[in-house]
Scaffold this active site. Structure first.
Site, PDB file in Angstrom:
ATOM      1  N   TYR A  99       0.832  -1.200   0.000  1.00  0.00           N
ATOM      2  CA  TYR A  99       0.000   0.000   0.000  1.00  0.00           C
ATOM      3  C   TYR A  99       0.873   1.259   0.000  1.00  0.00           C
ATOM      4  O   TYR A  99       1.685   1.474   0.920  1.00  0.00           O
ATOM      5  CB  TYR A  99      -0.929   0.042   1.204  1.00  0.00           C
ATOM      6  N   ALA A 100       0.692   2.067  -1.024  1.00  0.00           N
ATOM      7  CA  ALA A 100       1.413   3.340  -1.153  1.00  0.00           C
ATOM      8  C   ALA A 100       2.923   3.139  -1.076  1.00  0.00           C
ATOM      9  O   ALA A 100       3.643   3.983  -0.537  1.00  0.00           O
ATOM     10  CB  ALA A 100       0.946   4.345  -0.103  1.00  0.00           C
TER      11      ALA A 100
END
Length: 346
Positions: free
Chosen positions: A63-64
């Protein structure tokens, strides 16, 4: 906040959990469309969650580009002992050929990197994010078992696996006396009830916790969307970016949404709250992971735990969203033996 047991672990987790996929990624080519929250916003959301009694937080190393773990770790900060912290691994986190997958090499590297980003020396729950088609499950489970024995991981789980893959993994763990999966994180919603065919029965039979991702299907079940693509609001992944990660029949989706809105109107609450309350009333569900962008959205989602749907509500929602029964389920149901009450036996 109500709490439910995480499988057979004896650990209690909040029935609403906070997913951190909206944390970070303002400069990321993909995750900037998911929320791109900064540290101050993440702190506010985590604070709202903790104050409401949420003790279960979920993220992933992908994530990210790892920023989600960093922001979540800092937001939890000194309240680390108050939370059950979960993350996941498998997806590519770098350009190298071994910066992905479930090999022992990558499992060990990914674990150390996640611990560093989250600012902790142990994970409460470490989950494989998907099936690795090239790595034998025996190698993955052996590496995860080592992590548990080293005290770096308390429990292990899986996400996005087929029922047969989970069943095989449980068998391998039992055969070798290794740590077993205690939870399966799956997609489940009024628009996607595939989990009911195999994954829900497996969870009940094997004593697995069942956590749910994307309960609102990218914001569709918030009721912000109208037919023809017109939105009543513009604060959602689909409205802002056309994010359509979860596939579903759109026409059927609007039929479900019509009923969802009607039920919500009866209770004078949001459609999102009803959609989450419906999941909390389903068999085997342990916790519903919500990915709010604002404290107001999170507070509304949390309130689903206090919403009791009536028999009429549940029947209407079930009828409009019920998928066709697949083989071999239909033939097993049709030929199920009749159970004779004990008192009627000769």
């Amino acid at each position: 906040m109500k709490y439910r047991l995480l499988g057979r672990t004896g650990v209690w987790v909040s029935e609403i959990s906070l997913g951190a996929m909206t944390f970070g990624g303002r400069e990321h080519p993909v995750y900037r469309t998911h929320g791109a929250l900064g540290q101050e916003e993440a702190d506010r959301l985590v604070g709202t969650a903790l104050d409401a009694g949420i003790n279960f937080f979920d993220t992933a190393d992908v994530y990210a580009g790892g920023e989600s773990e960093e922001l979540l770790g800092r937001a939890v900060g000194p309240r680390r002992r108050d939370v059950v912290l979960a993350t996941k691994l498998l997806a590519p986190v770098g350009p190298g050929p071994n910066d992905q997958g479930l090999s022992r090499l990558h499992v060990m590297r990914a674990l150390e990197d996640s611990l560093r980003r989250l600012g902790t020396d142990y994970l409460d729950l470490y989950q494989i994010h998907n099936h690795d088609h090239v790595t034998p499950i025996e190698e993955t489970l052996s590496a995860l078992d080592d992590a548990v024995r080293q005290g770096k991981v308390r429990y292990i789980g899986c996400s996005n696996l087929a029922a047969w893959q989970i069943s095989k993994a449980l068998g391998v763990s039992a055969l070798h006396g290794q740590a077993r999966f205690v939870v399966n994180q799956t997609h489940y919603s009024l628009l996607s009830r595939d989990a009911e065919r195999e994954l829900v029965p497996l969870a009940e039979d094997a004593g697995l916790g069942l956590t749910v991702w994307q309960p609102l299907v990218g914001g569709f079940l918030t009721g912000k969307f109208d037919r023809g693509g017109v939105t009543t609001e513009h604060d959602s992944r689909r409205a802002r970016n056309g994010f359509d990660f979860v596939p579903f029949d759109e026409e059927q989706g609007f039929k479900v949404l019509d009923v969802l809105r009607a039920v919500a109107a009866r209770h004078e609450v949001s459609p999102a709250r009803v959609a989450i309350a419906w999941l909390l009333a389903r068999r085997a569900v342990t916790s519903v992971i919500v990915g709010a962008r604002t404290p107001e959205q999170l507070t509304d989602n949390i309130a689903a735990g206090d919403l009791t749907l009536t028999g009429q509500d549940l029947t209407e929602l079930d009828e409009v969203s019920r998928p066709p029964v697949s083989y071999p389920n239909w033939i097993q149901e049709g030929f199920a033996p009749v159970r004779i009450p004990a008192g009627n036996l000769a």
